[in-house]
Design a protein around this motif. Structure first.
Motif, PDB file in Angstrom:
ATOM      1  N   MET A   1      -0.345  -3.177   0.854  1.00 10.01           N
ATOM      2  CA  MET A   1       0.504  -2.233   0.485  1.00 10.01           C
ATOM      3  C   MET A   1       0.154  -0.832   0.259  1.00 10.01           C
ATOM      4  SD  MET A   1       2.924  -2.272  -2.837  1.00 10.01           S
ATOM      5  CE  MET A   1       1.209  -1.966  -4.022  1.00 10.01           C
ATOM      6  N   THR A   2      -1.215  -0.907  -0.245  1.00  9.36           N
ATOM      7  CA  THR A   2      -2.075   0.478  -0.485  1.00  9.36           C
ATOM      8  C   THR A   2      -2.255   0.884   0.900  1.00  9.36           C
ATOM      9  OG1 THR A   2      -2.411  -0.340  -2.725  1.00  9.36           O
ATOM     10  CG2 THR A   2      -3.602   1.401  -1.732  1.00  9.36           C
ATOM     11  N   ALA A   3      -2.983   0.228   1.592  1.00  6.16           N
ATOM     12  CA  ALA A   3      -3.537   0.722   2.865  1.00  6.16           C
ATOM     13  C   ALA A   3      -2.210   1.395   3.769  1.00  6.16           C
ATOM     14  CB  ALA A   3      -4.128  -0.330   3.495  1.00  6.16           C
ATOM     15  N   ALA A   4      -1.261   0.668   3.884  1.00  5.12           N
ATOM     16  CA  ALA A   4      -0.135   0.916   4.609  1.00  5.12           C
ATOM     17  C   ALA A   4       0.266   2.570   4.065  1.00  5.12           C
ATOM     18  CB  ALA A   4       0.969   0.065   4.482  1.00  5.12           C
ATOM     19  N   LEU A   5       0.518   2.450   2.717  1.00  2.00           N
ATOM     20  CA  LEU A   5       1.233   3.832   2.240  1.00  2.00           C
ATOM     21  C   LEU A   5       0.139   4.747   2.398  1.00  2.00           C
ATOM     22  CD1 LEU A   5       3.006   2.308  -0.912  1.00  2.00           C
ATOM     23  CD2 LEU A   5       4.062   3.302   1.363  1.00  2.00           C
ATOM     24  N   LEU A   6      -1.213   4.645   2.023  1.00  3.29           N
ATOM     25  CA  LEU A   6      -2.154   5.678   2.307  1.00  3.29           C
ATOM     26  C   LEU A   6      -2.490   5.986   3.727  1.00  3.29           C
ATOM     27  CD1 LEU A   6      -4.900   4.949  -0.406  1.00  3.29           C
ATOM     28  CD2 LEU A   6      -3.130   6.329  -0.660  1.00  3.29           C
ATOM     29  N   PHE A   7      -2.249   5.185   4.487  1.00  7.13           N
ATOM     30  CA  PHE A   7      -2.427   5.329   6.110  1.00  7.13           C
ATOM     31  C   PHE A   7      -1.174   6.500   6.445  1.00  7.13           C
ATOM     32  CE2 PHE A   7      -1.628   4.773  10.605  1.00  7.13           C
ATOM     33  CZ  PHE A   7      -2.830   5.184  11.156  1.00  7.13           C
ATOM     34  N   LEU A   8       0.105   5.950   5.972  1.00 10.89           N
ATOM     35  CA  LEU A   8       1.092   6.717   6.250  1.00 10.89           C
ATOM     36  C   LEU A   8       1.055   8.377   5.936  1.00 10.89           C
ATOM     37  CD1 LEU A   8       4.231   4.522   5.643  1.00 10.89           C
ATOM     38  CD2 LEU A   8       3.302   5.247   8.169  1.00 10.89           C
ATOM     39  N   VAL A   9       0.666   8.518   4.431  1.00 11.61           N
ATOM     40  CA  VAL A   9       0.566   9.739   4.006  1.00 11.61           C
ATOM     41  C   VAL A   9      -0.572  10.534   4.368  1.00 11.61           C
ATOM     42  CG1 VAL A   9       0.584  10.947   1.708  1.00 11.61           C
ATOM     43  CG2 VAL A   9       1.928   8.768   1.947  1.00 11.61           C
ATOM     44  N   LEU A  10      -1.660   9.813   4.178  1.00 12.20           N
ATOM     45  CA  LEU A  10      -3.110  10.465   4.470  1.00 12.20           C
ATOM     46  C   LEU A  10      -3.361  10.457   6.133  1.00 12.20           C
ATOM     47  CD1 LEU A  10      -5.200   9.264   1.458  1.00 12.20           C
ATOM     48  CD2 LEU A  10      -3.848  11.242   1.516  1.00 12.20           C
ATOM     49  N   GLY A  11      -3.291   9.300   6.240  1.00 10.30           N
ATOM     50  CA  GLY A  11      -3.727   9.134   7.984  1.00 10.30           C
ATOM     51  C   GLY A  11      -3.020  10.035   8.875  1.00 10.30           C
ATOM     52  N   ILE A  12      -1.657   9.585   8.863  1.00  8.51           N
ATOM     53  CA  ILE A  12      -0.907  10.100   9.810  1.00  8.51           C
ATOM     54  C   ILE A  12      -0.380  11.696   9.605  1.00  8.51           C
ATOM     55  CG2 ILE A  12       1.455  10.054  10.832  1.00  8.51           C
ATOM     56  CD1 ILE A  12       1.185   6.975  10.831  1.00  8.51           C
TER      57      ILE A  12
ATOM     58  N   LEU B   1     -10.360   4.488   0.393  1.00  7.72           N
ATOM     59  CA  LEU B   1      -9.862   4.816  -0.811  1.00  7.72           C
ATOM     60  C   LEU B   1      -8.940   3.812  -1.468  1.00  7.72           C
ATOM     61  CD1 LEU B   1      -8.627   8.458   0.179  1.00  7.72           C
ATOM     62  CD2 LEU B   1      -9.908   7.990  -1.828  1.00  7.72           C
ATOM     63  N   THR B   2      -8.318   2.870  -0.359  1.00  6.10           N
ATOM     64  CA  THR B   2      -7.797   1.856  -0.822  1.00  6.10           C
ATOM     65  C   THR B   2      -8.737   0.688  -1.816  1.00  6.10           C
ATOM     66  OG1 THR B   2      -6.454   1.659   1.252  1.00  6.10           O
ATOM     67  CG2 THR B   2      -6.521  -0.443   0.189  1.00  6.10           C
ATOM     68  N   ILE B   3      -9.767   0.399  -1.223  1.00  5.27           N
ATOM     69  CA  ILE B   3     -10.755  -0.400  -2.124  1.00  5.27           C
ATOM     70  C   ILE B   3     -11.039   0.200  -3.313  1.00  5.27           C
ATOM     71  CG2 ILE B   3     -12.974  -1.278  -2.055  1.00  5.27           C
ATOM     72  CD1 ILE B   3     -12.984  -1.589   0.968  1.00  5.27           C
ATOM     73  N   ILE B   4     -11.014   1.519  -3.490  1.00  7.55           N
ATOM     74  CA  ILE B   4     -11.470   2.006  -4.751  1.00  7.55           C
ATOM     75  C   ILE B   4     -10.230   1.949  -5.691  1.00  7.55           C
ATOM     76  CG2 ILE B   4     -11.769   4.560  -5.801  1.00  7.55           C
ATOM     77  CD1 ILE B   4     -13.410   5.343  -3.538  1.00  7.55           C
TER      78      ILE B   4
ATOM     79  N   LEU C   1      -3.063   7.273 -11.374  1.00  8.24           N
ATOM     80  CA  LEU C   1      -4.637   7.200 -11.080  1.00  8.24           C
ATOM     81  C   LEU C   1      -4.756   7.466  -9.586  1.00  8.24           C
ATOM     82  CD1 LEU C   1      -6.940   5.559 -11.527  1.00  8.24           C
ATOM     83  CD2 LEU C   1      -5.943   3.506 -10.694  1.00  8.24           C
ATOM     84  N   VAL C   2      -3.561   7.059  -8.715  1.00  9.70           N
ATOM     85  CA  VAL C   2      -3.590   7.193  -7.300  1.00  9.70           C
ATOM     86  C   VAL C   2      -3.569   8.834  -7.260  1.00  9.70           C
ATOM     87  CG1 VAL C   2      -2.224   7.166  -5.121  1.00  9.70           C
ATOM     88  CG2 VAL C   2      -2.512   5.273  -6.553  1.00  9.70           C
TER      89      VAL C   2
ATOM     90  N   ILE D   1       0.575  14.021  -4.578  1.00  9.40           N
ATOM     91  CA  ILE D   1       2.076  14.098  -5.245  1.00  9.40           C
ATOM     92  C   ILE D   1       2.721  12.687  -4.342  1.00  9.40           C
ATOM     93  CG2 ILE D   1       4.148  15.112  -5.355  1.00  9.40           C
ATOM     94  CD1 ILE D   1       2.643  17.791  -6.221  1.00  9.40           C
ATOM     95  N   THR D   2       2.821  13.030  -2.912  1.00  4.44           N
ATOM     96  CA  THR D   2       3.477  11.982  -2.197  1.00  4.44           C
ATOM     97  C   THR D   2       3.095  10.486  -2.439  1.00  4.44           C
ATOM     98  OG1 THR D   2       3.828  13.950  -0.593  1.00  4.44           O
ATOM     99  CG2 THR D   2       4.332  11.684   0.217  1.00  4.44           C
ATOM    100  N   ALA D   3       1.859  10.444  -2.107  1.00  7.73           N
ATOM    101  CA  ALA D   3       1.240   9.279  -2.181  1.00  7.73           C
ATOM    102  C   ALA D   3       1.207   8.682  -3.888  1.00  7.73           C
ATOM    103  CB  ALA D   3      -0.432   9.279  -1.974  1.00  7.73           C
ATOM    104  N   ALA D   4       1.227   9.463  -4.857  1.00  3.69           N
ATOM    105  CA  ALA D   4       1.445   8.962  -6.007  1.00  3.69           C
ATOM    106  C   ALA D   4       2.936   8.481  -6.319  1.00  3.69           C
ATOM    107  CB  ALA D   4       1.172  10.002  -7.108  1.00  3.69           C
ATOM    108  N   VAL D   5       3.806   9.394  -5.636  1.00  4.55           N
ATOM    109  CA  VAL D   5       5.441   8.875  -6.006  1.00  4.55           C
ATOM    110  C   VAL D   5       5.431   7.427  -5.217  1.00  4.55           C
ATOM    111  CG1 VAL D   5       7.689   9.398  -5.406  1.00  4.55           C
ATOM    112  CG2 VAL D   5       6.224  10.932  -6.229  1.00  4.55           C
ATOM    113  N   LEU D   6       5.024   7.400  -3.995  1.00  2.00           N
ATOM    114  CA  LEU D   6       5.059   6.313  -3.005  1.00  2.00           C
ATOM    115  C   LEU D   6       4.513   4.729  -3.649  1.00  2.00           C
ATOM    116  CD1 LEU D   6       5.181   7.619   0.377  1.00  2.00           C
ATOM    117  CD2 LEU D   6       7.428   6.923  -0.736  1.00  2.00           C
TER     118      LEU D   6
END
Length: 123
Positions: free
Chosen positions: A13-24, A36-39, A68-69, A91-96
């Motif tokens: 779940m974390t990797a998918a959301l972070l990939f959408l917000v940060l990666g893409i 970041l997902t592991i941390i 925390l995110v 902000i986007t990653a934290a809300v999601l």
């Protein structure tokens, strides 16, 4: 085994959301997203989900996870190159993540921490 399933689900779940917000959206590498997902998982699962969640309501625990995110992504913004504004990404990653964590807490309350019967999944 139930913790392995829960931690794996949280990691996906974390990797998918972070990939959408940060990666893409912000051009962060897949490697950085995985780190970041592991941390985030290493900090938030034992402290937030196993220690904090049974003591406070799910909404409060999800808000703390979102904070925390937010903090981790802001700190990572000093090390990782973002193609967009770091504050908006955080902000986007934290809300999601806060929303996803709130739903994840229902799973924890019914499948992982149910024996303690102390998980407060109501608002």
């Amino acid at each position: 085994m139930k913790h392995v399933k829960a931690l794996t689900g949280k990691g996906v779940m974390t990797a998918a959301l972070l990939f959408l917000v940060l990666g893409i959206a912000n051009g962060v590498s897949v490697w950085s997203v995985l780190v970041l997902t592991i941390i985030i998982g290493a900090i938030s699962y034992p402290l937030g989900d196993l220690v904090l969640l049974p003591r406070v309501k799910s909404l409060i625990a999800a808000a703390i996870d979102a904070g925390l995110v937010f903090a981790i992504i802001l700190i990572a913004g000093a090390v990782i190159s973002f193609s967009g504004p770091v504050l908006l990404a955080a902000i986007t990653a934290a809300v999601l993540m806060g929303t996803a964590e709130y739903m994840f807490h229902f799973y924890l309350g019914t499948h992982v921490l149910f024996s303690s019967n102390r998980v407060k999944t109501d608002m």
